[in-house]
Each structure stands twice: as C-alpha cells, then as structure tokens.
Design an enzyme around this catalytic site. Structure first.
Site, PDB file in Angstrom:
ATOM      1  N   ASP A 164      -2.750   0.675  -6.189  1.00  0.00           N
ATOM      2  CA  ASP A 164      -3.304   1.965  -5.783  1.00  0.00           C
ATOM      3  C   ASP A 164      -4.612   2.182  -6.535  1.00  0.00           C
ATOM      4  O   ASP A 164      -4.601   2.500  -7.730  1.00  0.00           O
ATOM      5  CB  ASP A 164      -2.316   3.099  -6.116  1.00  0.00           C
ATOM      6  CG  ASP A 164      -1.078   3.066  -5.202  1.00  0.00           C
ATOM      7  OD1 ASP A 164      -0.794   1.995  -4.610  1.00  0.00           O
ATOM      8  OD2 ASP A 164      -0.411   4.109  -5.083  1.00  0.00           O
ATOM      9  N   LYS A 227      -4.769   7.041   0.676  1.00  0.00           N
ATOM     10  CA  LYS A 227      -3.883   7.895  -0.107  1.00  0.00           C
ATOM     11  C   LYS A 227      -4.654   9.128  -0.536  1.00  0.00           C
ATOM     12  O   LYS A 227      -5.839   9.030  -0.884  1.00  0.00           O
ATOM     13  CB  LYS A 227      -3.374   7.086  -1.313  1.00  0.00           C
ATOM     14  CG  LYS A 227      -2.532   7.848  -2.306  1.00  0.00           C
ATOM     15  CD  LYS A 227      -1.989   6.891  -3.400  1.00  0.00           C
ATOM     16  CE  LYS A 227      -1.373   7.655  -4.558  1.00  0.00           C
ATOM     17  NZ  LYS A 227      -0.922   6.754  -5.646  1.00  0.00           N
ATOM     18  N   LYS A 263      -0.554   7.517   2.612  1.00  0.00           N
ATOM     19  CA  LYS A 263       0.282   7.944   1.488  1.00  0.00           C
ATOM     20  C   LYS A 263      -0.215   9.263   0.916  1.00  0.00           C
ATOM     21  O   LYS A 263      -1.237   9.292   0.234  1.00  0.00           O
ATOM     22  CB  LYS A 263       0.286   6.871   0.390  1.00  0.00           C
ATOM     23  CG  LYS A 263       1.114   7.272  -0.842  1.00  0.00           C
ATOM     24  CD  LYS A 263       1.157   6.159  -1.883  1.00  0.00           C
ATOM     25  CE  LYS A 263       1.843   6.648  -3.171  1.00  0.00           C
ATOM     26  NZ  LYS A 263       1.821   5.624  -4.233  1.00  0.00           N
TER      27      LYS A 263
END
Lengths: 327, 783
Positions: A164, A227, A263
């Site tokens: 991430d 995300k 996400k």
C-alpha cells in the site's frame, strides 16, 4: 478451529492485472464533479437499499472476506501482529461460524508496517492470507524517492504480497501529473509481483475533482487498487469520495478494459459502515466488486462490531465484545 | 430462504419489507369511511373502493361526496371561519404546531398508509413525503404567528375549496391546508378518489388534537364531488391536478369572484450541457422521472442533452437504469413502486406506444415486473422529436424523452417549446451558462444541478398552462390572503359605439377650422390606422370631442405581435426602465396644460394629469426596488425568488379616470418589465391616445405599450382568448367572459373592482406583485 488453507485470492481471476497505460491527461483534466450532487447520491445510496436477516448476515460475512485487518501504530510489536493475524485466521467465534453454516472464513489480508511483515508472514503461514505492507514513507510519503522505492523492495523481500503506497500529495495540489505518474509507475515497478494499492490520501486532496484526477493518474501508472486514505489524515474514507473514485475506476475500465480494485480505509468502524460501502460497490460497479480481488475494507475496529452483530443474528441476543477474541 | 453461504455467492439484497400490520389493523377497524365534516365523521354514504395498486387488494371504502355533503362541509367551514380568523396569530400557530407534532408522532403510520394507497416506494414516503409534510406545517405555524406583522392589512379569503391529486396525497394536503389555516381560512378539502386514505387519517389527527370544529373538513369522492365543491359557496378554489381539469375549473369559476390558484401539469425540460457532471445528471434523471413512478407534475420529463455528450450520457443513463429495482412498494430496497391505478398504467402504455409510433426508440430496463399490480418498467424514448406526442403530452409515468441539442440557444428554444412552464432542471458546471438558461427558461421553478428539491420556504408553481399561484414561502402565503377592498357599485357600462358620422354638431369656434387631429392606434411604436377603417365619435354631453379608431381583432393581433417582439424591455435593468418612466413624466409635465384641457373638454378631472405624473414617479422609483428574495431553504443552497414579468399583459382600462386609470394599470405593468396591449377607456380613449406622442419622445421602445381603442369588452375578449397574451388585467363588467376565455392558455386574470383611482387603492405594491410571477431558482453550492 483451524481453518483449512485456502487458495490466495488472485486479482487476475477475472481479468489481467492492470498493466497501466501512458499518461493521458486528457482523460481527466476537464472532469466535472459536482460536489453537492455527489454528496446527495452518497447520502441516498444507503437509504435506497436495505439488508435484513440472512442477507444482512451474509453481507457482513462478505465484509470480513474483504477486510484488510490492519494495525499501523507506533507501538506495534511482533506479538501484537501475531494476535492480529490470529484474528485474521479466525475472525468469528466458532459458534457464530457454525450457526451461519460456514466452514471457513478469514479476512482478505492483514496490513502492517514493513518491519512487521516478517512477523505477519510467520503468523499467517499456511493460512493463505496475504500480507499487505504499507510503504513509501507512510503516511506522509515525504521521503526521497529512492528511499521510498527501497522500502517497497524491502517489504516485498520480507514476504509482503501487497504493497500500500502513498502518493506525493504535492504533485496533485500542483497538478504536476507527470511527476505523479512517474513516481507511481516507479513504485509499481518496484512492487514486482506484489500487488500495489495506491493511497491517494483524499483528505489532503480536498476537492472531488482532485480525487478523480489522482485516481486516474494512479490507474494509468498501473495501480492494482486505488485506496482512499492512510487513516492518518484529518478526514479519511467517506462515501462521496469513494463514489468519485469508483466512477474514475469505472471510466478507466471502460477505456482500457482493466479492472482496478478499490479500498476505502480509515474511519469506518461499524457493521453499518461495512454494509454502506458494499451497497455503494454493488450499485456503482456491480457484484464483481464485492470480491476481495477487487474490494478491500481497510479497518481495524470494524471487525469487532461485525462480530457482535453476527452474534446477535445467530442468538437473537445482543452481544458483548468481551466475549469475543481481541483482534 | 437461501442460506448465508448461497447469498455469499449471489450477493443479492433479499427482501426487506416494511411492516404494515398497524395500518392494516386501522383499515380493518374503519373499513368504511364517511366524510369529516364539522369535526366529526359522517355515516358512510354511497361508497367506492380504494385499492392497493401493487396488489389490487381492497383497502377500504370511502364515501362518494354528494352536493349535500359538500354543502354541509362548506356550511361548517363558513360557520367556523370568523372565529378561526379572529384568533390571534399565536393561537393559530399553536394549532398548526400541534398538527405538525402529531404528524411527526404518526410519521411511519402515515408513510405506510400512503404506500398502500398510492403504490409509491416506502423509501420515498418515509424519506421525502413525510418530512416535507411535517416541515410544511411547522413552517406555516410560523407564518400564522407573524401574519399580522408580515402581511399588514391583508385578510383571509374565507372558505377555501381545495382539490388535490393522487400522486403525493398527504404532501399536497399539507401544501393546501397549512397556508390556508395559517392565513385564517377554513377549508373543505377533497382528496383524489384513488388515494383518500391519508387525508382521512389526517382528519383523525385533527380530531385527536381537538382542532376547532369546521376548520378542516374532508369530503371524499371523484370528479363529480370536485365539481360540487367548485360550484359551492366558497371564496377560493385551490386545485392541483391536470391542466385539462384546471381549464374546466377556470371556466366554472369565471365571473364568480372566487379566487383561484391552479397548479397543473408539466412537461419540464431537463437540460444537460456538455460541461455537466454527467454522472450527477444521470442521477438527476433518477430523481426526476424515476421518482414516484414518474407521477410528478414537475418531473424532468424532456431530457435535452448536448450532442457532444449525448452518446456518453445515454450510455451512462442506460447503465444506471438497469440498476433500478421495480417491485413491492413496501420493500425498503424498491426504487420504483406501482402506478396508482390500472387506468393510469394503460394511459402510460398508450402514450409510450404513440411515442414509439411517432419514431422514438424506447430504451427500457430489463426488469422482472411483479405478476400482479400496476407496474411499469422505467425507460426513456430516445430520438424523440418535438412533435412527438410523447414529447408534447404529459406521460405521468416513469418514461422520459431524450432529444439532443447543438447549442445553448437551441437548448432554450427546445426547453420553451411547450405549452407548460412548471419547472426546469439545468446541468452545467459553468455558472454563467446555467444562470443564463435559468433566466431564459419559462418555468416557475428552476433547479440548477439538482432536481425535484422542495422546501416549505420556497414558492412552487408554474407559468403558462402549468397554472398560476405559488405554494410555499411568502409568495405561497400571499395566495391565501387578499387586501379587502370596499366595493362601491360597479361603474356603469360604457355607452354603445356608433361608427356612423355625427352631423349637425360642428366644433365651436369661428373662422378657419383648427387643423384636424386624428387619433390613431399605437402599435409597435407607430401610429396605425385601424384595420377595419372605422372610427367612432367621442362625445361629451352630446357634443363630439373627436373621433377614435374603432379597433378590431386584427388590430389586437398586430398589437400582441408587436408586444411579443419587444421582449428586450423585460431584460432592461430596473434603472433603465425607471429612466424611461421619469422621462415620460417629464414630457407629460411639459404638456400638462394640453392634457388638462383635453380631460376638461370631456368632463373629467384635470387633476388626473398631476396624479399621473406622481404615479409615474412612484413606479419609476419602484422599478429597481420591487425585487425578489433569497429564501432560507436547505443548507448549502441559495434559493432565489425572482420577480419576473409575465411577458405580455392585456389590459382593459376603466372609464372613470381615462388618463389616470390607464396610467395606474400600464405604469406598474411596464415598470416590472411587461409589455402591454391596453384598451383605454372606451368613452374617452383620447386621453390615452394623446400619450403616444409622449411615449415617442420618452425613449419608450416600440411595442412596450400598445394602444387599441374601441369596444373594450369585444377587444378584451380577443385578448383573453389570445394564446400569446400571458396575463390579463380586466376592469369592467364582464369578468365572466374574460375569465372563461382565459382558460384557453390559462392566463392569469386579474379582475379589478371599482375603486378611487386617485387614492391609495389606485397605486401600490399589490399592483407590482400582480405584474410579476415568482421564479424560484435553486442553486446548491459546496466544494
């Protein structure tokens, strides 16, 4: 109860991994996003759909399947991570699982800092649960690029399956799209086989147009997921921001055929939130985006609330968290 | 029931029914309803069934209101009215507050009842209808409290007959009853025969709180009952429903002196520009035509989309439509419920078929409709051309038309290419463009980047054949009040016109005759001979003062055409219009002696000239001050209430004050930006025709004031019938004809009572308010 090892979710199950495309500013630089309209859609989305009984239970279970169970705190230790991983392997008490008629269940992934990856990998051995690591100077990302890339390689080397990354917000605020693109593309290259989730830190980007543009650049540069947040910004995942990111993702898919995952992360704490975001996914993108290969919920405390709701579902009695295993 | 495991593979929503046990028990208990008259329910009379359109089950039986029932209800309302109006505003406020509170406490009960009777989805009844109903009563409790301060000198009409439709039964009841009661009226309300139940439940709430007897009366029944109510001895009729019935009511009340407000049909444009947030606009369509099964008078039913994005927009719209859920209205996940009645469903199908036959392509969601009940899948008719019946007629179902446009000019042309003018929705991120279109579109409500947004604090109502009058806000309160006017006996009808020469009465004086003066018609800024070539003699005490042109219907036609062409006047600034009015006063002042002599020669008061000068100054002063308001409605929203001119007003002037009467009507009309076609005092039109030289020298653009002399009632009838005349101010003895003939295009008619033109009754804000209609423009903001 020990879950049988399950096959890892494969993002390429439906379509090839997003290979990225050359930077195409004209895909987004004139984008119109009307904020009040987005807020209205977000506000009414969850009032238009309701889930009851078995359906609500199933959707809550699905939220667990799609959850990146997360710990990203300064006081994380290997033991803390091991406890989290135990919860990821067995997110629900046995009696709940049994009453629901399910044999096995685990979270979508666990998400930790790079130095905790090795501990997580050990704790999850044989579970089939992927380990996600934040990287690139999380959460602010204000480190030299070579160090950020080195951090990615370190995490991958430690066994992380998913990375991430955080983007440089300054590039968005300055509309320096090529700098943003180059940075993310370099990160994607550093990830190698590991899947990359690009954290846009939407709370820092402020406008929904910026959110759309940053989403599009991240996807053009090859992000597997986009995300919302690190969880450390003033405002983290919100439904209007998520709505705009999903629309960017849909538009990118329409142009390229690549399916990119989404996400939301940060600030989502309740079972109700879990349902709200899933309704958003289904309404805007369809049922495929309710699978862990295309949807993850980044959360740390949400699981506890879901477990209590599911306990109520199977027993008819309101539950106490003290009876459930800590994450 | 599928297992959790099975659901995990389908990720379906599953059923989420709202419980209806409480409401069903109430229905079983009541079964047959009488009317609510004078605070109590009557014994059921001859009854009719009301059914759940989603299941066809019979929900209950309501009574068919007879002429006697209506008369009893009106008598009860009449008896209650003086005491109700005499209550201090604060006490009426307490009653309205109690109604709001009690509806709030019965919120879910009423929502479920509405769903059963109407077929609308519970989400909408719960999240939209009921909150708006409650808000409306709270808002109007406030108006009752401050009525005397905010509307000094205004009084209630008396007894109001109110007829409401079936699409938002309880909300329309609230829109009717709340302002009426706040203003001090009492009411007799007739709900639609398809959906009488929530009004009857409301009646029980009135009884529950102990509202004084006779203040609210509910009489159920069909159109026949409605006819009785329109014919009954009420002081005002407020109607919401179809344009067709609105026209009948206009004709039926013509000349009765009953006040009238009509909120009628629409075919509202939904304009999507290339720079719009297309996803937001698509969602707007969902909230427009796929809201309430499309049974919404202000639904954006004509989608107009810029060619540059038409394909993209259509694709997004089609994809979004596929996700709509049609089915059980009580299910919390239903987007589109049942159409109110099989008759209505058949009408929708028929119009859609006619639209297809005329060349439009139906794009429809592939959804599984329930086997039973009146359901219609959402859709839109692509490639619809302006003459397509589906683009002209109100479908009142979940089907819009979709038509591309090339330029903003063309968009506005298409948007206004309708007989209706209820609402418009404009989608563009360019505020300059959006507000420009908002200004140009002929609609009472304009939503920029939103649609179907309502609030009790903003006026709602249409232009053109969508009716007149507003509901909500200050302008809505005004529709339930009036300024009492002493009604001295009507002015005598003017004498017969004689177009033949009048020999034997040469003008006095010796020597060479003065140069003959010829009064002409004044059309489009030019002096025109009458089309018929006739003149008539203007006499005083048997002596001829001069000849006036005898205008005919063709002269009216020409005058209206000229007035229509002078649209720039409405766009001029108030300051510019004021300058012209001042200039008129200046030039009239210079020739005051001549005008005074003219008036004197005809036996009229020369002081009219000075009074006219003052009046010109007063309206010049108001021209840039009688402006609109910004209503306090929703958060992050400006709601602009703009005073817009009607367009072309036909004016029939009084005989009594040939100069001042003309000026008293023409000046406020043009001060607010209207163009007028005035028929001056029939017996002394020369006072007005003399004015055209003043107009010519005062920079008044041609066509703003047009003067056609002749038989006032004949000429006014032509104006009343003219579809390009937007409003009518008529002073005279034949209001019946004018109001009847106005029904053609449903122009608003103001029939003026006899008054002292020199005094305060001849001038004031009331005239300015009558010269405008309020356009509410909603602009949400936020980044």
């Amino acid at each position: 109860m020990q879950n049988a090892p399950a096959p890892r979710p494969d993002p390429s199950a439906h379509a090839p991994r997003n290979a990225g495309v050359p930077l195409a500013i004209d895909w987004f630089d004139r984008i119109a996003v009307n904020t009040p309209a987005a807020e209205r859609r977000a506000a009414t989305l969850t009032t238009r759909r309701s889930l009851k009984k078995e359906w609500q239970a199933a959707w809550l279970v699905n939220a667990i399947r799609c959850m990146d169970l997360t710990t990203l705190a300064g006081d994380d230790t290997e033991n803390r991570v091991a406890r989290l991983c135990a919860k990821a392997r067995a997110p629900l008490a046995d009696h709940i699982l049994e009453e629901l008629g399910l044999e096995a269940l685990h979270t979508g992934a666990v998400c930790v800092y790079p130095t905790m990856v090795a501990a997580a990998v050990r704790a999850l051995e044989g579970s089939g649960i992927p380990v996600a690591s934040v990287a690139t100077g999380f959460p602010a990302g204000l480190m030299p690029l070579d160090l950020r890339l080195a951090e990615i390689r370190y995490a991958v080397d430690q066994g992380a399956d998913e990375i991430d990354i955080v983007i440089t917000r300054a590039h968005v605020l300055a509309a320096d799209w090529s700098a943003l693109y180059d940075e993310i593309a370099a990160m994607r290259a550093a990830c190698g086989a590991a899947h990359m989730k690009a954290i846009l830190a939407t709370g820092d980007l402020k406008t929904l147009r910026n959110v759309y543009k940053a989403s599009m650049v991240a996807m053009q540069a090859g992000a597997d997921f986009i995300k919302t947040s690190t969880g450390k910004e003033g405002v983290n995942a919100t439904l209007p921001v998520s709505l705009v990111m999903l629309r960017a993702l849909r538009d990118f898919g329409a142009r390229t055929g690549f399916r990119v995952g989404f996400k939301p992360a940060g600030g989502m704490k309740t079972a109700k939130d879990a349902l709200a975001w899933q309704i958003l996914m289904k309404e805007e993108l369809g049922t495929d985006w309710l699978r862990p290969d295309l949807f993850r919920l980044g959360a740390s405390s949400m699981l506890g609330d879901i477990e209590r709701q599911l306990e109520h579902h199977v027993t008819g009695r309101y539950a106490s968290s003290s009876r459930h295993a800590l994450a | 029931m599928p297992t959790v495991k099975e659901i995990l593979s389908t990720m379906d929503y599953g059923p989420a029914p709202e419980a209806s046990d409480e409401v069903r028990a109430w229905l079983r208990d009541r079964a047959r309803f009488g009317h609510f008259i004078n605070g109590a329910f009557t014994a059921p009379g001859q009854t009719f069934e009301t059914r759940n359109p989603a299941t066809e089950e019979v929900l209950g039986h309501a009574s068919q209101g007879t002429a006697e029932d209506v008369a009893a209800a009106v008598a009860a309302a009449r008896k209650a009215q003086p005491d109700w109006a005499a209550l201090p505003g604060h006490e009426r406020a307490r009653w309205l507050y109690a109604i709001a509170r009690h509806i709030q406490k019965r919120e879910r009960f009423l929502a479920v009842l509405e769903v059963l009777d109407n077929g609308k989805p519970i989400r909408e009844a719960r999240d939209i209808d009921l909150p708006l109903v409650i808000r409306h009563f709270y808002h109007h409790a406030g108006w009752a409290e401050i009525l005397a301060d905010e509307f000094p000198g205004q009084v209630a009409h008396g007894v109001c007959g109110q007829i409401i439709p079936w699409n938002f039964p309880l909300l329309m009841l609230a829109w009717k009853i709340a302002p009426a009661l706040a203003a001090g009226n009492t009411v007799v309300l007739k709900p639609a025969e398809y959906t009488p139940l929530s009004a009857l439940a409301f009646a029980e709430i009135c009884a529950e709180i102990g509202l004084p007897k006779g203040v609210v009366n509910i009489v159920t029944g069909d159109g026949e009952t409605g006819r009785h109510l329109v014919a009954a001895g009420v002081d005002k009729i407020a109607f919401t429903g179809s344009t067709e019935v609105g026209r009948l009511i206009r004709r039926a009340t013509a000349g009765s002196g009953k006040a009238l407000t009509l909120e009628l049909g629409g075919k509202s444009p939904f304009v999507v520009f290339a720079d719009a947030d297309l996803d937001a606009a698509v969602e707007g369509v969902v909230d427009a035509i796929w809201f309430n099964q499309g049974e919404v008078c202000c639904a954006g039913s004509r989608i107009l989309v810029a060619e540059a994005v038409a394909q993209d927009f259509t694709a997004r719209l089609t994809a979004r439509m596929a996700r709509l859920r049609v089915g059980d209205p009580l299910d919390k996940s239903t987007d589109i419920g049942a159409v109110v009645h099989p008759v209505q469903l058949a009408r929708i199908r028929d119009l859609v078929a006619r639209g297809q036959a005329a060349g439009a392509r139906l794009v429809q969601a592939e959804c599984q409709l329930p086997a039973r009940g009146a359901f219609h899948a959402p859709g839109f008719l692509a490639d619809a051309q302006p003459a397509n019946p589906a683009m002209v007629e109100e479908i009142f179902g979940p089907v819009a038309t979709l038509t591309p446009f090339r330029t903003p000019d063309e968009a506005i042309e298409l948007a206004n290419n309708t007989r209706y003018g209820l609402s418009a929705s404009i989608w563009s991120e360019n505020i300059t463009l959006a507000t420009d279109i908002a200004a140009k579109v002929r609609a009472g409500v304009v939503w920029i980047n939103c649609t179907n947004v309502f609030d009790a604090g903003a006026g709602f109502g249409g232009m053109r054949e969508s009716g007149f009058g507003r509901e909500g806000g200050r302008e809505g309160m005004a529709a339930y009040l009036h300024t009492p006017s002493p009604r001295p006996k009507a002015e005598a009808a003017p004498g017969r016109l004689d177009a033949a020469p009048v020999p034997g009465q040469p003008p006095a004086g010796k020597g060479a005759p003065p140069i003959d003066r010829t009064a002409k018609l004044y059309i489009g800024g030019a002096q025109k001979r009458p089309d018929g070539g006739y003149s008539y003699a203007i006499t005083h005490k048997g002596r001829e003062i001069g000849l006036a042109p005898l205008g005919n219907r063709k002269d009216i036609r020409n005058a209206v055409e000229a007035a229509q062409k002078a649209g720039g006047w409405g766009k001029a600034t108030g300051h510019n219009r004021a300058q012209v009015l001042y200039y008129i006063a200046e030039n009239l002042s210079a020739r005051a002696a001549e005008f005074e002599a003219r008036l004197k020669s005809a036996g009229h008061d020369p002081a009219e000239v000075e009074a006219t000068l003052r009046r010109a100054f007063w309206y010049a002063a108001q021209a840039d001050k009688f402006d609109g308001a910004v209503h306090a409605t929703r958060s992050n929203n400006v709601t602009l209430a703009m005073n817009e001119p009607w367009g072309v007003i036909g004016i029939g002037c009084p005989d009594a004050a040939p100069l001042l009467g003309f000026a008293s009507l023409v000046l406020p009309a043009i001060a607010m930006g209207n163009r007028v076609v005035a028929v001056p005092a029939q017996s002394m039109p020369l006072a007005a025709t003399d004015l055209y030289q003043v107009f010519d020298t005062s920079d008044l653009p041609g066509g703003v004031v047009n003067i056609v002399t002749g038989d006032r009632d004949d000429l006014c009838k032509v104006l009343a019938q003219h579809d390009d005349v937007d409003a009518m101010w008529y002073y005279g003895t034949d209001a019946t004809t004018m109001e009847t003939e106005s029904a053609g295009n449903l122009k608003a008619v103001w029939t003026l009572s006899n008054r002292d033109w020199r005094g305060p009754q001849g001038q004031g804000r009331d005239f300015l308010a009558r010269a405008c209609q309020v356009k509410n423009i909603w602009i949400p903001y936020g980044e």
